[in-house]
Design an enzyme around this catalytic site. Structure first.
Site, short mmCIF file in Angstrom:
data_model
loop_
_atom_site.label_atom_id
_atom_site.label_comp_id
_atom_site.label_asym_id
_atom_site.label_seq_id
_atom_site.Cartn_x
_atom_site.Cartn_y
_atom_site.Cartn_z
N HIS A 268 24.13 121.08 15.56
CA HIS A 268 24.79 121.08 14.26
C HIS A 268 23.73 120.68 13.13
CE1 HIS A 268 28.57 119.79 16.52
NE2 HIS A 268 28.94 121.05 16.07
N SER B 198 29.46 120.25 21.76
CA SER B 198 29.84 119.12 22.11
C SER B 198 30.59 118.70 23.25
CB SER B 198 30.75 118.74 20.77
OG SER B 198 30.18 118.62 19.57
N ARG C 75 26.45 130.52 18.44
CA ARG C 75 25.64 130.49 19.91
C ARG C 75 25.74 131.93 20.69
NH1 ARG C 75 28.41 125.13 21.35
NH2 ARG C 75 30.03 126.42 20.94
N LYS D 40 41.89 121.08 20.31
CA LYS D 40 41.44 120.32 21.12
C LYS D 40 41.46 118.75 20.91
CE LYS D 40 36.66 122.57 20.17
NZ LYS D 40 35.42 122.71 19.15
O1 PNS Z 1 34.17 122.51 15.70
P1 PNS Z 1 35.05 123.48 15.96
O2 PNS Z 1 36.24 122.96 16.70
O3 PNS Z 1 35.03 124.87 16.62
O4 PNS Z 1 35.87 123.74 14.53
C1 PNS Z 1 36.88 124.49 14.42
C2 PNS Z 1 37.69 124.22 12.99
C3 PNS Z 1 37.90 122.56 12.71
C4 PNS Z 1 36.58 124.53 11.79
C5 PNS Z 1 39.03 125.05 12.73
O5 PNS Z 1 39.71 124.77 13.77
C6 PNS Z 1 39.56 124.63 11.37
O6 PNS Z 1 39.08 125.31 10.69
N1 PNS Z 1 40.61 124.01 11.32
C7 PNS Z 1 41.45 123.55 10.11
C8 PNS Z 1 42.74 124.68 9.98
C9 PNS Z 1 42.15 125.93 9.46
O7 PNS Z 1 41.86 126.45 8.66
N2 PNS Z 1 42.16 126.93 10.73
C10 PNS Z 1 41.53 128.26 10.48
C11 PNS Z 1 42.49 129.34 9.98
S1 PNS Z 1 44.00 129.41 10.90
#
Ligand code: PNS
Length: 163
Positions: free
Chosen positions: A18, A129, A91, A42
């Site tokens: 990150h 993570s 990745r 998650k």
């Molecule tokens: O580190 P991650 O878990 O891959 O991140 C995912 C994250 C938090 C960026 C994604 O789940 C997110 O954007 N959550 C907020 C809700 C949202 O806008 N989702 C995307 C469109 S439905």
């Protein structure tokens, strides 16, 4: 107008991968807002406050970054902050489908916000993570994969979780 990106994620916890994306992202964007969001898929190990604390100590000394949390849609937060882009690291091929879906859904929700991907540095290609937490949970060596403070916090967390 300054080029502003949101770097969203769970950051549970922040990894060296990150940090690498943030540092490289700053070569493209004038400012990056690192935003901890809720990923409904998650179960977090660390609280949002703990994740914020780890992020701030890892990014101490890096200019033009800001930390935030948001409970809602990422694109709504991007609009609120007048950001033009969402920054994500990519990745291996295994990330592609999820990232592709998310980028297209975000684009459908708001066509003015662009998703920009940076390929993860080769050193971090296999780290996440989740895999780091799994190794740490069973006492595995995660040296060099996460900032020192995170390594310490994982140790503390699992010494209480595994009691
Ligand atoms: O580190 P991650 O878990 O891959 O991140 C995912 C994250 C938090 C960026 C994604 O789940 C997110 O954007 N959550 C907020 C809700 C949202 O806008 N989702 C995307 C469109 S439905």
């Amino acid at each position: 107008m300054p080029k502003l990106a949101i770097y969203p994620g769970s950051f549970d916890p922040v990894t060296n991968g990150h940090v690498d994306i943030i540092v490289r992202g700053l070569k493209i964007f004038d400012q990056i807002i690192i935003c901890i969001l809720n990923n409904p898929a998650k179960n977090a190990l660390f609280t949002v406050d703990e994740r914020m604390e780890m992020l701030s100590s890892c990014l101490n000394g890096i200019k033009n970054v800001e930390m935030a949390t948001y409970d809602g849609l990422l694109v709504d937060y991007a609009v609120q902050r007048k950001a033009q882009a969402i920054l994500r690291g990519m990745r291996a091929v295994s990330d592609f489908e999820y990232e592709f879906q998310m980028a297209l859904m975000n684009r459908r929700l708001n066509r003015d916000i662009q998703t920009v991907f940076l390929m993860t540095g080769l050193r971090w290609i296999f780290t996440s993570s989740s895999i780091i937490k799994e190794a740490a949970r069973f006492g595995g060596n995660i040296n060099g994969m996460v900032p020192k403070i995170v390594q310490q916090k994982l140790k503390e967390k699992f010494s209480t979780v595994n009691l």
